[in-house]
Scaffold this motif. Sequence first.
Motif, PDB file in Angstrom:
ATOM      1  N   GLU A 135       1.053  -1.053   0.030  1.00 18.01           N
ATOM      2  CA  GLU A 135      -0.205   0.099   0.060  1.00 18.01           C
ATOM      3  C   GLU A 135       0.781   1.158  -0.074  1.00 18.01           C
ATOM      4  O   GLU A 135       1.995   1.425   0.770  1.00 18.01           O
ATOM      5  N   TRP A 136       0.541   2.154  -0.894  1.00 19.02           N
ATOM      6  CA  TRP A 136       1.148   3.454  -0.999  1.00 19.02           C
ATOM      7  C   TRP A 136       0.786   4.726  -0.425  1.00 19.02           C
ATOM      8  O   TRP A 136      -0.512   4.441   0.228  1.00 19.02           O
ATOM      9  N   PRO A 137       1.574   5.684   0.032  1.00 28.12           N
ATOM     10  CA  PRO A 137       0.695   6.713   1.048  1.00 28.12           C
ATOM     11  C   PRO A 137      -0.510   7.066   0.297  1.00 28.12           C
ATOM     12  O   PRO A 137      -1.349   7.755   1.202  1.00 28.12           O
ATOM     13  N   ASN A 138      -0.557   7.290  -0.932  1.00 31.11           N
ATOM     14  CA  ASN A 138      -1.894   7.885  -1.707  1.00 31.11           C
ATOM     15  C   ASN A 138      -3.030   6.731  -1.417  1.00 31.11           C
ATOM     16  O   ASN A 138      -4.077   7.005  -2.139  1.00 31.11           O
ATOM     17  N   LYS A 139      -2.810   5.551  -0.931  1.00 36.25           N
ATOM     18  CA  LYS A 139      -3.807   4.488  -0.333  1.00 36.25           C
ATOM     19  C   LYS A 139      -3.875   3.529  -1.757  1.00 36.25           C
ATOM     20  O   LYS A 139      -4.606   2.704  -1.969  1.00 36.25           O
TER      21      LYS A 139
ATOM     22  N   ALA B 121      -2.606   0.548  -4.211  1.00 37.18           N
ATOM     23  CA  ALA B 121      -1.992  -0.870  -3.828  1.00 37.18           C
ATOM     24  C   ALA B 121      -1.250  -1.307  -5.129  1.00 37.18           C
ATOM     25  O   ALA B 121      -1.924  -1.470  -6.160  1.00 37.18           O
TER      26      ALA B 121
ATOM     27  N   SER C 153      -6.623   0.825  -7.197  1.00 32.89           N
ATOM     28  CA  SER C 153      -6.681   1.877  -6.518  1.00 32.89           C
ATOM     29  C   SER C 153      -6.779   1.909  -4.939  1.00 32.89           C
ATOM     30  O   SER C 153      -6.573   2.773  -4.424  1.00 32.89           O
ATOM     31  N   ASN C 154      -6.927   0.531  -4.364  1.00 29.91           N
ATOM     32  CA  ASN C 154      -6.981   0.188  -3.173  1.00 29.91           C
ATOM     33  C   ASN C 154      -6.465  -1.094  -2.498  1.00 29.91           C
ATOM     34  O   ASN C 154      -6.459  -1.816  -3.390  1.00 29.91           O
ATOM     35  N   VAL C 155      -6.305  -1.274  -1.444  1.00 29.59           N
ATOM     36  CA  VAL C 155      -5.718  -2.555  -1.166  1.00 29.59           C
ATOM     37  C   VAL C 155      -7.054  -3.734  -1.156  1.00 29.59           C
ATOM     38  O   VAL C 155      -6.642  -4.892  -1.660  1.00 29.59           O
ATOM     39  N   GLU C 156      -8.105  -3.316  -1.061  1.00 34.14           N
ATOM     40  CA  GLU C 156      -9.208  -4.213  -1.105  1.00 34.14           C
ATOM     41  C   GLU C 156      -9.394  -4.877  -2.603  1.00 34.14           C
ATOM     42  O   GLU C 156      -9.573  -5.733  -2.755  1.00 34.14           O
TER      43      GLU C 156
END
Length: 58
Positions: free
Chosen positions: A7-11, A13, A27-30
């Motif tokens: 995961e990157w600081p901008n959320k 992944a 766009s996100n971890v999920e």
Amino acid sequence: MYCLIKEWPNKMATLMTEDGVVLWTFSNVEEAHQVWQDWCSLQKNRISNQVEYLSKSE
């Protein structure tokens, strides 16, 4: 195959192999986790279908 999700600081992944090869960025971890689960499920089905097919040959 073993993969990691970073995961990157901008959320966002990134899904990557254990040796650092980037497979895709999400766009996100999920979303990354869902894609990884789907891929694993497809691979298990493909392997089980091959084994089943081989076991039926005469």
